[in-house]
Scaffold this motif. Structure first.
Motif, PDB file in Angstrom:
ATOM      1  N   ARG A 234       0.848  -1.205   0.000  1.00 51.90           N
ATOM      2  CA  ARG A 234       0.000   0.000   0.000  1.00 51.90           C
ATOM      3  C   ARG A 234       0.880   1.251   0.000  1.00 51.90           C
ATOM      4  NH1 ARG A 234      -2.468   3.776  -0.877  1.00 51.90           N
ATOM      5  NH2 ARG A 234      -4.492   4.494  -0.054  1.00 51.90           N
ATOM      6  N   SER A 235       1.969   1.204   0.751  1.00 52.03           N
ATOM      7  CA  SER A 235       2.889   2.332   0.822  1.00 52.03           C
ATOM      8  C   SER A 235       3.571   2.565  -0.523  1.00 52.03           C
ATOM      9  CB  SER A 235       3.940   2.089   1.911  1.00 52.03           C
ATOM     10  OG  SER A 235       4.918   3.088   1.921  1.00 52.03           O
ATOM     11  N   GLU A 236       3.973   1.496  -1.187  1.00 51.10           N
ATOM     12  CA  GLU A 236       4.625   1.626  -2.498  1.00 51.10           C
ATOM     13  C   GLU A 236       3.674   2.200  -3.539  1.00 51.10           C
ATOM     14  OE1 GLU A 236       6.000  -2.315  -3.179  1.00 51.10           O
ATOM     15  OE2 GLU A 236       7.874  -2.041  -2.035  1.00 51.10           O
ATOM     16  N   ASN A 237       2.417   1.786  -3.485  1.00 51.30           N
ATOM     17  CA  ASN A 237       1.417   2.344  -4.405  1.00 51.30           C
ATOM     18  C   ASN A 237       1.239   3.843  -4.175  1.00 51.30           C
ATOM     19  OD1 ASN A 237       0.953  -0.142  -5.595  1.00 51.30           O
ATOM     20  ND2 ASN A 237      -0.732  -0.666  -4.208  1.00 51.30           N
ATOM     21  N   LEU A 238       1.202   4.226  -2.897  1.00 52.30           N
ATOM     22  CA  LEU A 238       1.088   5.646  -2.557  1.00 52.30           C
ATOM     23  C   LEU A 238       2.289   6.422  -3.085  1.00 52.30           C
ATOM     24  CD1 LEU A 238      -0.130   8.063  -0.964  1.00 52.30           C
ATOM     25  CD2 LEU A 238       1.156   7.238   1.031  1.00 52.30           C
ATOM     26  N   SER A 239       3.485   5.859  -2.904  1.00 53.94           N
ATOM     27  CA  SER A 239       4.707   6.523  -3.355  1.00 53.94           C
ATOM     28  C   SER A 239       4.696   6.736  -4.863  1.00 53.94           C
ATOM     29  CB  SER A 239       5.934   5.697  -2.944  1.00 53.94           C
ATOM     30  OG  SER A 239       7.124   6.317  -3.356  1.00 53.94           O
ATOM     31  N   LYS A 240       4.279   5.708  -5.593  1.00 54.71           N
ATOM     32  CA  LYS A 240       4.203   5.839  -7.059  1.00 54.71           C
ATOM     33  C   LYS A 240       3.199   6.913  -7.460  1.00 54.71           C
ATOM     34  CE  LYS A 240       5.419   0.997  -7.987  1.00 54.71           C
ATOM     35  NZ  LYS A 240       4.897  -0.319  -8.471  1.00 54.71           N
ATOM     36  N   HIS A 241       2.062   6.936  -6.775  1.00 52.11           N
ATOM     37  CA  HIS A 241       1.018   7.918  -7.081  1.00 52.11           C
ATOM     38  C   HIS A 241       1.523   9.341  -6.851  1.00 52.11           C
ATOM     39  CE1 HIS A 241      -2.916   9.791  -7.357  1.00 52.11           C
ATOM     40  NE2 HIS A 241      -2.712  10.338  -6.152  1.00 52.11           N
ATOM     41  N   ILE A 246       2.643  14.692  -8.188  1.00 54.61           N
ATOM     42  CA  ILE A 246       3.285  15.935  -7.712  1.00 54.61           C
ATOM     43  C   ILE A 246       4.813  15.845  -7.714  1.00 54.61           C
ATOM     44  CG2 ILE A 246       1.311  16.628  -6.305  1.00 54.61           C
ATOM     45  CD1 ILE A 246       2.782  15.581  -3.841  1.00 54.61           C
ATOM     46  N   ASP A 247       5.357  14.740  -8.244  1.00 54.55           N
ATOM     47  CA  ASP A 247       6.808  14.549  -8.349  1.00 54.55           C
ATOM     48  C   ASP A 247       7.495  14.692  -6.988  1.00 54.55           C
ATOM     49  OD1 ASP A 247       9.202  14.003  -9.606  1.00 54.55           O
ATOM     50  OD2 ASP A 247       9.598  16.106 -10.097  1.00 54.55           O
TER      51      ASP A 247
END
Length: 711
Positions: A234-241, A246-247
């Motif tokens: 879930r954290s990795e998905n958030l990071s990619k998003h 917003i880079d």
């Protein structure tokens, strides 16, 4: 009444240690945290009938474990769960200091904020509404001046009051819709499974996973691997998003929102300024000179030379007094005890050995006092800033400056914490180059040896030679680093940013406390480790003794010379030297002499150098023992430096070569272990021992042979 456990925490240079010294005075103990060499200070006090134990945590900017100090501070708060955490906040730099405060609030620890240096803030036209800040943060805020003790009693009263509250709820900060949604998704999973809830608040655990905190993620995976993988996904998905939209990485977004929270508080009338924020203050004006590209290094050289002049100029009388004390003890032991191994051990092993090291306590004390002035005033941080420009030329990172200084780059440090301080470097190759070169610094263990040799052969220019030794140690370390970065550790240097604390007038109490702490550590080492090694080396220099046939020959010569006291004493000295040559240590020293003679070292010096691998201070005690064995009249015995000067084998060229070898050769055993631990391999420790010793030997041979040619 139960003991109240209080932890002091805050940013570096916020006055945390000054407050600790103000609270505890001499009622403190210095040790290390388990498994690391980060210094641990504990003390005690009594306030309003309440016994309080105070722990001074390492200075840290956040609770995200990027460095060993941050890791130690966080683990202590989580594992030890102090009754109250006193967060020392620099009133001059309120916004930056409150970043750590935010994390304490999120962790839910019982918190009291000590708003320190309010006097310095007022001088800068900064007024802080402590009551308003307390109301907005939901925790007590007490203005204090740690240097003078102003407000400290009120701070302790607030600590006791907070300790009596039932519990503290974590503060919930908002981090934007994306992260807040992720927290709403994962916090219930953590609560339902009880994942680490006995250690951290569930929301805090979720934040650490989102921030990719290695230690917390590792604990999560050990506790529940299946749930851990789900949370990390879930954290990795958030990071990619976040990177796509917003880079930015989650940890950067979290930091931005924390600072946004802080700004929202400050703008609610908490801080008012009488002057322009861009105004240059006294520290800025001083730095225009002190950190100037040309004037700064010249001023630094003058200050270091002044430090050595101050040290040797004031300590001479006290050193002579201590020499007299140990000389009297030697005479007393010689006249009170019958001849035999016990008398020899006490006189040669203990008094001349460990006593020789303790004789340098006044020099060490004055040196540490001078360093404390430079450190407490804020000048050492400027040294690090200026040296950064040079370090980049030699392939090192600016953060390597502090490990060098900690290891003895000014004087009197220790290579072990210097090696561990290299953990803060992010580049593996810069980190390795740093921990392999910090042993070149003139640590506190080398100071007695340098002082002995310089005092014996270059007494008229002691300060100049000590200054030259400091410059030489830096030069050799940087050249060695450049060699390593061009060969086995190739790679580019990375940029460096550091904070320059404001200049402050050191307090006499703080200076005396720091001086005593470091001097006492030296005395304890001399009275325990050095004493034990001195006795062991005495035994190695005494046994197995002369063969029976040789002993009988000496006895026969002594009988024949019974009428001549002078001749009998000469025979005694010859017998003592023969015994030393036949001892375990003597045979080892003789075996090394064919190699060491090219550098001007005789077999006695070899014994001292081998013992120095255990601890460099042992070199002095070993020389003292080697040159005192067989002394027939302790009342007429000269100090060690006079005995060295009287030995024709010790020429000025040999003394300079010996100094060079001492400064460069193999790090002590404890430092070698630290290098192995930090590098993850004993091969790097072995490399350090071989690399340093090869440089030391080559340099010593060059100096001695050049000296012979010029003689």
């Amino acid at each position: 009444m139960t003991l109240l456990h209080v932890a002091l925490a805050g940013n570096p240079n916020a006055g945390k240690t000054t407050l600790f010294n103000r609270l505890t005075g001499a009622r403190q103990h210095v040790g290390n945290y388990p498994g690391v060499t980060v210094e641990k200070k504990e003390g005690s006090l009594l306030q309003a009938g309440q016994d309080i134990r105070v722990v001074d945590l390492p200075g840290t900017y956040s609770l995200t474990a990027y460095s060993v100090e941050e890791l130690v501070a966080r683990d202590y708060l989580v594992n030890e769960q102090p009754d109250v955490v006193v967060n020392i906040v620099d009133a001059v730099n309120l916004e930056r200091n409150l970043y750590l405060t935010c994390q304490f609030l999120e962790l839910g620890v019982p918190l009291v904020i000590a708003l320190n240096m309010v006097d310095a803030a007022e001088k800068r036209g900064i007024h802080i509404d402590a009551q308003g800040l307390s109301r907005l943060l939901g925790t007590p805020v007490l203005p204090v001046v740690a240097r003078s003790g102003q407000g400290v009693a009120e701070l302790l009263d607030a600590v006791i009051a907070v300790s009596q509250k039932k519990s503290c709820s974590p503060t919930l900060l908002r981090y934007g819709s994306d992260i807040d949604q992720a927290l709403r998704d994962v916090v219930p999973l953590i609560e339902a499974s009880g994942l680490l809830t006995d250690i951290y608040p569930p929301r805090w655990t979720a934040l650490k996973i989102i921030e990719s905190d290695e230690q917390v993620v590792s604990r999560v995976m050990r506790a529940d691997a299946e749930l851990g993988r789900q949370l990390i996904s879930r954290s990795e998905n958030l990071s990619k998003h976040l990177r796509n939209t917003i880079d930015a990485y989650p940890e950067a977004v979290i930091a931005d929102h924390r600072y946004g929270f802080i700004k929202s508080i400050i703008r609610q009338g908490v801080v008012t300024r009488a002057f322009d924020e861009d105004r240059l203050y006294a520290s800025d004006k001083i730095d225009k000179v002190v950190t100037h590209r040309l004037l700064g290094p010249l001023l630094m050289a003058a200050i270091l030379f002044g430090l050595y002049s101050f040290t040797f100029g004031l300590s001479g009388f006290f050193v002579e007094c201590l020499d007299g004390v140990f000389e009297a003890l030697g005479v007393l032991a010689d006249s009170s005890l019958p001849d035999g191994p016990l008398k020899s051990m006490l006189v040669a092993g203990v008094i001349d050995g460990a006593g020789g090291v303790l004789g340098f306590v006044p020099i060490i004390m004055f040196m540490f006092f001078g360093i404390a002035v430079l450190e407490d005033s804020g000048y050492l941080a400027r040294v690090a800033f200026m040296m950064d420009r040079i370090f980049h030329l030699f392939g090192l990172h600016g953060s390597s400056v502090m490990p060098f200084i900690v290891s003895g780059g000014i004087a009197g440090g220790c290579a072990v914490p210097g090696v561990f301080a290299a953990r803060t470097l992010r580049s593996p190759k810069e980190r390795m180059a740093t921990l392999l070169t910090v042993p070149f610094m003139n640590c506190g263990a080398k100071l007695p040896v340098l002082t002995l040799i310089i005092g014996a052969f270059f007494a008229d220019h002691q300060a100049l030679y000590m200054f030259a030794a400091t410059v030489a140690s830096w030069t050799l370390a940087l050249l060695a680093a450049k060699f390593l970065r061009l060969t086995v550790l190739k790679g580019e240097s990375t940029p460096f940013v550091m904070e320059l604390p404001p200049y402050r007038f050191p307090t006499l109490r703080g200076l005396l406390t720091h001086t005593w702490e470091r001097t006492w550590q030296y005395i304890k080492k001399a009275g325990t480790v050095i004493l034990g090694i001195s006795i062991l080396l005495w035994a190695m220099m005494t046994y197995p003794g002369l063969p029976t046939e040789d002993a009988e020959k000496f006895e026969a010569r002594r009988t024949a010379a019974a009428e001549s006291t002078e001749l009998a004493e000469q025979i005694d000295r010859e017998e003592a030297e023969a015994k030393l040559r036949h001892s375990v240590a003597g045979r080892l020293g003789m075996a090394l002499q064919p190699l060491s003679q090219w550098a001007g070292f005789d077999w006695r010096a070899n014994i001292a150098l081998v013992g120095g691998f255990a601890a460099k201070e042992v070199i002095v005690s070993t020389l003292g023992t080697a040159y005192s064995l067989g002394e027939t009249n302790p009342e007429e015995a000269a100090p060690l430096k006079e005995r060295l000067k009287a030995d024709p084998r010790w020429t000025p060229a040999a003394a300079l070569a010996f100094l060079a070898f001492i400064m460069c050769y193999a790090p002590c055993f404890v430092t070698a272990v630290a290098i192995a631990k930090e590098s993850g391999s004993w091969k790097w420790a072995a490399f350090s021992i071989a690399f340093n010793t090869l440089i030391a030997y080559s340099l010593a041979v060059l100096i001695f042979q050049a000296g012979k040619l010029m003689a």
